[in-house]
Design a protein around this motif. Structure first.
Motif, PDB file in Angstrom:
ATOM      1  N   LYS A   1      20.748   6.687  43.231  1.00 10.37           N
ATOM      2  CA  LYS A   1      19.883   7.675  43.615  1.00 10.37           C
ATOM      3  C   LYS A   1      18.497   7.205  43.966  1.00 10.37           C
ATOM      4  O   LYS A   1      17.809   7.740  44.995  1.00 10.37           O
ATOM      5  CB  LYS A   1      19.699   8.972  42.597  1.00 10.37           C
ATOM      6  CG  LYS A   1      21.089   9.615  42.571  1.00 10.37           C
ATOM      7  CD  LYS A   1      21.051  10.733  41.452  1.00 10.37           C
ATOM      8  CE  LYS A   1      22.223  11.423  41.444  1.00 10.37           C
ATOM      9  NZ  LYS A   1      22.286  12.831  40.589  1.00 10.37           N
ATOM     10  N   GLU A   2      18.044   6.160  43.126  1.00 16.19           N
ATOM     11  CA  GLU A   2      16.628   5.403  43.525  1.00 16.19           C
ATOM     12  C   GLU A   2      16.893   4.723  44.945  1.00 16.19           C
ATOM     13  O   GLU A   2      15.812   5.011  45.576  1.00 16.19           O
ATOM     14  CB  GLU A   2      16.257   4.724  42.412  1.00 16.19           C
ATOM     15  CG  GLU A   2      15.772   5.561  41.077  1.00 16.19           C
ATOM     16  CD  GLU A   2      14.446   6.192  41.436  1.00 16.19           C
ATOM     17  OE1 GLU A   2      13.659   5.878  42.218  1.00 16.19           O
ATOM     18  OE2 GLU A   2      14.069   7.096  40.672  1.00 16.19           O
ATOM     19  N   LEU A   3      17.880   4.342  45.102  1.00 10.94           N
ATOM     20  CA  LEU A   3      17.881   3.508  46.362  1.00 10.94           C
ATOM     21  C   LEU A   3      17.819   4.533  47.641  1.00 10.94           C
ATOM     22  O   LEU A   3      17.264   4.109  48.490  1.00 10.94           O
ATOM     23  CB  LEU A   3      19.407   2.862  46.519  1.00 10.94           C
ATOM     24  CG  LEU A   3      19.256   1.546  45.690  1.00 10.94           C
ATOM     25  CD1 LEU A   3      20.837   1.055  45.504  1.00 10.94           C
ATOM     26  CD2 LEU A   3      18.711   0.174  46.461  1.00 10.94           C
ATOM     27  N   ILE A   4      18.603   5.674  47.257  1.00 11.02           N
ATOM     28  CA  ILE A   4      18.519   6.747  48.439  1.00 11.02           C
ATOM     29  C   ILE A   4      17.000   7.319  48.621  1.00 11.02           C
ATOM     30  O   ILE A   4      16.510   7.571  49.642  1.00 11.02           O
ATOM     31  CB  ILE A   4      19.366   7.987  48.085  1.00 11.02           C
ATOM     32  CG1 ILE A   4      20.859   7.671  48.242  1.00 11.02           C
ATOM     33  CG2 ILE A   4      19.099   9.213  48.923  1.00 11.02           C
ATOM     34  CD1 ILE A   4      21.792   8.435  47.606  1.00 11.02           C
ATOM     35  N   ALA A   5      16.190   7.395  47.476  1.00 11.59           N
ATOM     36  CA  ALA A   5      14.919   7.823  47.535  1.00 11.59           C
ATOM     37  C   ALA A   5      14.178   6.800  48.126  1.00 11.59           C
ATOM     38  O   ALA A   5      13.381   7.072  48.903  1.00 11.59           O
ATOM     39  CB  ALA A   5      14.482   7.903  45.974  1.00 11.59           C
ATOM     40  N   LEU A   6      14.334   5.697  47.761  1.00  9.08           N
ATOM     41  CA  LEU A   6      13.430   4.579  48.414  1.00  9.08           C
ATOM     42  C   LEU A   6      13.651   4.488  49.861  1.00  9.08           C
ATOM     43  O   LEU A   6      12.781   4.330  51.005  1.00  9.08           O
ATOM     44  CB  LEU A   6      13.765   3.252  47.962  1.00  9.08           C
ATOM     45  CG  LEU A   6      13.082   1.862  48.582  1.00  9.08           C
ATOM     46  CD1 LEU A   6      11.483   2.121  48.739  1.00  9.08           C
ATOM     47  CD2 LEU A   6      13.381   0.600  47.955  1.00  9.08           C
ATOM     48  N   ALA A   7      14.975   4.864  50.445  1.00 10.07           N
ATOM     49  CA  ALA A   7      15.316   4.801  51.935  1.00 10.07           C
ATOM     50  C   ALA A   7      14.527   6.128  52.565  1.00 10.07           C
ATOM     51  O   ALA A   7      14.051   5.914  53.603  1.00 10.07           O
ATOM     52  CB  ALA A   7      16.774   4.785  52.211  1.00 10.07           C
ATOM     53  N   ILE A   8      14.567   7.251  51.917  1.00  5.20           N
ATOM     54  CA  ILE A   8      13.791   7.971  52.335  1.00  5.20           C
ATOM     55  C   ILE A   8      12.261   7.875  52.388  1.00  5.20           C
ATOM     56  O   ILE A   8      11.650   8.226  53.457  1.00  5.20           O
ATOM     57  CB  ILE A   8      14.106   9.458  51.678  1.00  5.20           C
ATOM     58  CG1 ILE A   8      15.575   9.995  51.798  1.00  5.20           C
ATOM     59  CG2 ILE A   8      13.280  10.667  52.046  1.00  5.20           C
ATOM     60  CD1 ILE A   8      16.153  11.054  50.955  1.00  5.20           C
ATOM     61  N   GLY A   9      11.908   7.160  51.546  1.00  2.94           N
ATOM     62  CA  GLY A   9      10.431   6.867  51.661  1.00  2.94           C
ATOM     63  C   GLY A   9      10.125   5.965  52.666  1.00  2.94           C
ATOM     64  O   GLY A   9       9.157   5.976  53.437  1.00  2.94           O
ATOM     65  N   VAL A  10      10.907   5.100  52.771  1.00  4.20           N
ATOM     66  CA  VAL A  10      10.874   3.998  53.999  1.00  4.20           C
ATOM     67  C   VAL A  10      10.930   4.880  55.318  1.00  4.20           C
ATOM     68  O   VAL A  10      10.105   4.738  56.415  1.00  4.20           O
ATOM     69  CB  VAL A  10      11.813   2.876  54.059  1.00  4.20           C
ATOM     70  CG1 VAL A  10      12.183   2.250  55.372  1.00  4.20           C
ATOM     71  CG2 VAL A  10      11.565   1.991  52.975  1.00  4.20           C
ATOM     72  N   SER A  11      11.941   5.849  55.456  1.00  4.84           N
ATOM     73  CA  SER A  11      12.132   6.484  56.678  1.00  4.84           C
ATOM     74  C   SER A  11      10.943   7.445  57.158  1.00  4.84           C
ATOM     75  O   SER A  11      10.875   7.741  58.116  1.00  4.84           O
ATOM     76  CB  SER A  11      13.486   7.113  56.696  1.00  4.84           C
ATOM     77  OG  SER A  11      13.426   8.019  56.058  1.00  4.84           O
ATOM     78  N   GLN A  12      10.419   7.990  55.881  1.00  9.94           N
ATOM     79  CA  GLN A  12       9.366   8.810  56.116  1.00  9.94           C
ATOM     80  C   GLN A  12       8.110   8.206  56.105  1.00  9.94           C
ATOM     81  O   GLN A  12       6.918   8.857  56.245  1.00  9.94           O
ATOM     82  CB  GLN A  12       9.218   9.767  54.971  1.00  9.94           C
ATOM     83  CG  GLN A  12      10.576  11.092  54.950  1.00  9.94           C
ATOM     84  CD  GLN A  12      10.582  11.948  56.305  1.00  9.94           C
ATOM     85  OE1 GLN A  12       9.526  12.445  56.513  1.00  9.94           O
ATOM     86  NE2 GLN A  12      11.574  11.887  57.086  1.00  9.94           N
ATOM     87  N   ARG A  13       7.924   7.089  56.045  1.00  9.26           N
ATOM     88  CA  ARG A  13       6.726   6.102  56.098  1.00  9.26           C
ATOM     89  C   ARG A  13       5.646   6.544  54.940  1.00  9.26           C
ATOM     90  O   ARG A  13       4.376   6.900  55.310  1.00  9.26           O
ATOM     91  CB  ARG A  13       6.121   6.188  57.551  1.00  9.26           C
ATOM     92  CG  ARG A  13       7.250   5.752  58.422  1.00  9.26           C
ATOM     93  CD  ARG A  13       6.685   5.919  59.753  1.00  9.26           C
ATOM     94  NE  ARG A  13       7.615   6.129  60.819  1.00  9.26           N
ATOM     95  CZ  ARG A  13       7.865   6.864  61.954  1.00  9.26           C
ATOM     96  NH1 ARG A  13       7.325   7.835  62.027  1.00  9.26           N
ATOM     97  NH2 ARG A  13       8.891   6.621  62.763  1.00  9.26           N
ATOM     98  N   CYS A  14       6.272   6.753  53.668  1.00  9.22           N
ATOM     99  CA  CYS A  14       5.425   6.972  52.652  1.00  9.22           C
ATOM    100  C   CYS A  14       5.121   6.001  51.488  1.00  9.22           C
ATOM    101  O   CYS A  14       5.949   5.504  50.897  1.00  9.22           O
ATOM    102  CB  CYS A  14       6.050   8.261  51.874  1.00  9.22           C
ATOM    103  SG  CYS A  14       5.174   8.659  50.346  1.00  9.22           S
ATOM    104  N   SER A  15       3.978   5.251  51.783  1.00 15.41           N
ATOM    105  CA  SER A  15       3.676   4.266  50.907  1.00 15.41           C
ATOM    106  C   SER A  15       3.692   4.384  49.484  1.00 15.41           C
ATOM    107  O   SER A  15       4.192   3.515  48.618  1.00 15.41           O
ATOM    108  CB  SER A  15       2.140   3.449  51.159  1.00 15.41           C
ATOM    109  OG  SER A  15       2.447   3.141  52.650  1.00 15.41           O
TER     110      SER A  15
END
Length: 117
Positions: free
Chosen positions: A49-63
């Motif tokens: 779930k954290e890998l998914i959350a990081l993927a979304i953070g990268v795709s949404q460009r959220c530092s």
């Protein structure tokens, strides 16, 4: 190598949100409950779930998201290889912009890993 300070960014976010937490306790309580429910162990474990959350953070460009989820992945024992494979999917799905934030995520991993261990 990136000189971006994710640890400082996360500290600043926490400090800035402290007054918001006091001003909007119901909102923050609700957000916390949502996060706990979404990240609870189930068919997917916490690391996935954290890998998914990081993927979304990268795709949404959220530092900020990148910093907080890299930190969580380090605590959960994720490996750099797992993160790199997930980032490969981000680049595949998101192209050049995701590639730029992939570099940021890897730099955050390297810096926060040193601070964690």
């Amino acid at each position: 190598m990136s000189t971006f300070d994710h640890a400082g960014l996360m500290q600043g976010i926490n400090e800035s949100l402290s007054t918001f937490r006091k001003a909007q306790p119901d909102t923050m309580r609700g957000f916390s409950q949502l996060a706990q429910a979404a990240m609870a162990e189930g068919a997917l474990g916490a690391k996935h779930k954290e890998l998914i959350a990081l993927a979304i953070g990268v795709s949404q460009r959220c530092s900020g998201c990148i910093g907080f989820h890299v930190k969580a992945l380090l605590k959960l024992g994720a490996t750099r290889q797992e993160v790199e494979e997930m980032l490969g999917v981000c680049v595949y799905m998101g192209g050049g912009p995701s590639l730029m934030y992939t570099a940021e995520a890897l730099a955050a991993w390297d810096k926060l890993a040193v601070a964690t261990y």
